[in-house]
Design an enzyme around this catalytic site. Structure first.
Site, mmCIF file in Angstrom:
data_model
loop_
_atom_site.group_PDB
_atom_site.id
_atom_site.type_symbol
_atom_site.label_atom_id
_atom_site.label_comp_id
_atom_site.label_asym_id
_atom_site.label_seq_id
_atom_site.Cartn_x
_atom_site.Cartn_y
_atom_site.Cartn_z
ATOM 1 N N HIS A 168 9.453 51.703 -27.265
ATOM 2 C CA HIS A 168 10.900 51.461 -26.897
ATOM 3 C C HIS A 168 11.048 51.219 -25.298
ATOM 4 O O HIS A 168 11.964 51.426 -24.686
ATOM 5 C CB HIS A 168 11.683 52.757 -26.907
ATOM 6 C CG HIS A 168 11.741 53.459 -28.301
ATOM 7 N ND1 HIS A 168 12.329 53.023 -29.454
ATOM 8 C CD2 HIS A 168 10.485 54.358 -28.748
ATOM 9 C CE1 HIS A 168 12.053 54.136 -30.350
ATOM 10 N NE2 HIS A 168 10.846 54.782 -29.968
ATOM 11 N N SER A 289 12.363 28.893 -5.988
ATOM 12 C CA SER A 289 13.612 28.803 -6.033
ATOM 13 C C SER A 289 14.161 27.738 -5.083
ATOM 14 O O SER A 289 13.532 27.750 -4.138
ATOM 15 C CB SER A 289 14.260 30.083 -5.858
ATOM 16 O OG SER A 289 15.634 30.089 -5.520
ATOM 17 N N LYS A 295 11.381 33.832 -3.713
ATOM 18 C CA LYS A 295 11.144 33.770 -5.030
ATOM 19 C C LYS A 295 9.635 33.218 -5.531
ATOM 20 O O LYS A 295 9.365 32.036 -5.155
ATOM 21 C CB LYS A 295 12.235 33.079 -5.740
ATOM 22 C CG LYS A 295 13.496 33.672 -5.582
ATOM 23 C CD LYS A 295 13.488 35.224 -6.401
ATOM 24 C CE LYS A 295 13.442 35.005 -7.930
ATOM 25 N NZ LYS A 295 14.657 34.444 -8.601
ATOM 26 N N GLU A 302 8.309 31.880 -19.224
ATOM 27 C CA GLU A 302 9.605 32.053 -19.925
ATOM 28 C C GLU A 302 9.952 30.781 -20.987
ATOM 29 O O GLU A 302 10.379 31.031 -21.897
ATOM 30 C CB GLU A 302 10.792 31.813 -18.844
ATOM 31 C CG GLU A 302 10.683 33.006 -17.971
ATOM 32 C CD GLU A 302 11.538 32.776 -16.896
ATOM 33 O OE1 GLU A 302 12.804 33.417 -16.633
ATOM 34 O OE2 GLU A 302 11.433 31.969 -15.970
#
Ligand code: ARG
Length: 476
Positions: A168, A289, A295, A302
């Site tokens: 979970h 970024s 960043k 992804e």
């Protein structure tokens, strides 16, 4: 390039003009022509054509001299094809089969017109497509093995690193990082096996089945299949030209592999966050970024997670094309290639990036261990200690739950509660309990087969390395 090969006006150089009095509407051609897509089958089409020429020669339809000239010309066409930067649209050919024939006729004239004797584009395209897919599956399997090798290297580099295991997405019990890596290796092993299984069903030869009913020439289909290194000929001519379940199976295997890669990607993305901070990734495999100077983003991972969508969709797209098609060939089936090519391309890039990413990944051992210490991940082991002292498990579970509440109220881990506090709820406890609450002790006790005890994980790692080595040796 090339002069129009055959008679009528269907399309310049069309294979089927004779029956037609009017040329094809450009819009008809826009939907009908497939050269832009099936151009990728040029090599396979030529390979198949050589095998067919040989079948015709053995059947006495072509003389030895004719066969030799055809093969030489087909090899020239193969070079021409290799020289083309993209698909030769200017040829006006409808598809790759028409293009090859058109070039052949340009090179050897009437002899080129003999090659299609007893053959149909239906058995031809099914053969080409199977040849292409068989090679693609072999390449994907090799790329999959490279991802597995990278996972095993990662496990070896991080020997002894402890991390929390989750259910979970809540910390559950401590595990070895290598155990986590080996879990993905098991999944990817099955993904490799699925590709191999699909390959076995791709590996049958439709050539010599004609348009649907079989060919009227006495060709030796087993010999043709052997020439193309197929396991054997397809048994039924209707099935051979009308079935694409071999491609569906490959797409299903690719989609399932996509699901595995997507889950691996999700774990890595989470571990790479500042909240987890388990993972460092080399700069070369991350991006920044345009706005926020601080960043460092896991874009490539992804995309690994996202491309699974495409892989699943390509299976569905072809399944929906095929459902409800009456036997035998229907032009709908021309839509089989675009998505299969795309899926194999996407899977390839995902696998290659996945392997590179794993090699660029370093886990922060201290941070992983600290996280494994938190979240009361050793509560099960405290309950097990009580069980050893004669407390029935359900009762032990309840009492440790109450101790967790006490510890939570004091914001300390279980092992920081003094013995007298522990004994208020569990009088059976003694000093020995503390030794059992370290992550290492928790690991050690998960020693049944398949568990995360260091000894079991060491054995599993050796077994996985040997399995991979064995598979790779089988490919050499
Ligand atoms: N381009 C076609 C395909 O991919 C080749 C087969 C054409 N056959 C036919 N009967 N029109 O399916």
């Amino acid at each position: 390039m090339g002069t129009p090969s055959a008679g009528g006006p269907g399309a310049p150089g069309a294979m089927w003009g004779g029956r037609f009095a009017a040329p094809a509407d450009p819009l008809f051609r826009a939907v009908n022509d497939s050269l832009g897509v099936d151009w990728r089958l040029a090599r396979e089409d030529i390979q198949g054509s050589i095998a067919w020429a040989s079948g015709l020669e053995r059947a006495g339809v072509l003389s030895r001299a004719e066969y030799d000239r055809l093969v030489e010309a087909l090899k020239t066409v193969e070079h021409e094809a290799a020289e083309c930067a993209g698909s030769p649209v200017e040829s006006g050919a409808e598809d790759v089969h028409s293009w090859v024939e058109q070039r052949l006729i340009a090179l050897v004239g009437d002899l080129g017109k003999k090659l299609h004797t007893g053959r149909s584009r239906n058995d031809q395209v099914a053969t080409d497509f199977r040849l292409w897919l068989r090679a693609a599956l072999d390449e994907r399997a090799a790329e999959l093995r490279a991802v597995r090798a990278a996972l095993l290297r990662l496990a070896q580099r991080h020997d002894g690193v402890v991390m929390p295991g989750y259910t979970h997405l809540q910390r559950a019990q401590p595990i070895l990082l290598a155990h986590w890596a080996l879990a993905y290796e098991e999944m990817l092993f099955r993904d490799t096996a699925r590709l191999r299984d699909a390959r076995a069903r791709v590996d049958e030869c439709p050539l010599g089945c004609g348009a649907l009913a079989g060919t009227a020439y006495p060709v030796d289909r087993a010999a043709i299949a052997r020439d193309l290194a197929f396991a054997g000929p397809c048994a039924n001519s209707l099935d051979a030209v009308a079935s694409r379940d071999f491609a569906l199976e490959a797409l299903a295997a690719s989609a399932i592999c996509g699901v595995t890669l997507s889950r691996l990607a999700e774990d890595l993305i989470l571990y790479f966050t500042d909240e987890f901070a388990f993972l460092r990734i080399a700069d070369s495999m991350t991006s920044g970024s345009s706005l926020m100077p601080q960043k460092k983003n896991p874009d490539a991972i992804e995309l690994l997670r996202a491309k699974c969508g495409r892989l699943c969709a390509e299976f569905q797209a072809l399944a929906v094309v095929m459902k409800g098609l009456p036997l035998a060939y229907n032009k709908d089936m021309q839509e089989d290639k675009r998505g299969t090519f795309a899926a194999m391309d996407e899977l390839s890039i995902c696998l290659r990036v996945g392997a590179r990413m794993l090699d660029a990944a370093t886990f922060e051992a201290a941070r992983c261990r600290t996280a494994a210490l938190g979240g009361y991940a050793n509560a099960t082991d405290l309950a097990d200690y009580l069980v050893e002292r004669g407390v029935p498990f359900r009762e032990a579970h309840d009492r440790v739950g109450r101790l967790v509440r006490v510890a939570l109220a004091r914001s300390v881990p279980l092992e920081d509660l003094p013995l007298e506090t522990l004994r208020e709820t569990c009088p059976e406890l003694d000093e020995g309990v503390y030794a059992r609450l370290s992550p290492e002790a928790c690991l050690e006790r998960r020693a049944a087969l398949g568990g995360t005890a260091p000894q079991r994980v060491g054995e599993a790692l050796r077994r996985s390395l040997a399995r991979l080595e064995h598979e790779e040796a089988g490919q050499r």
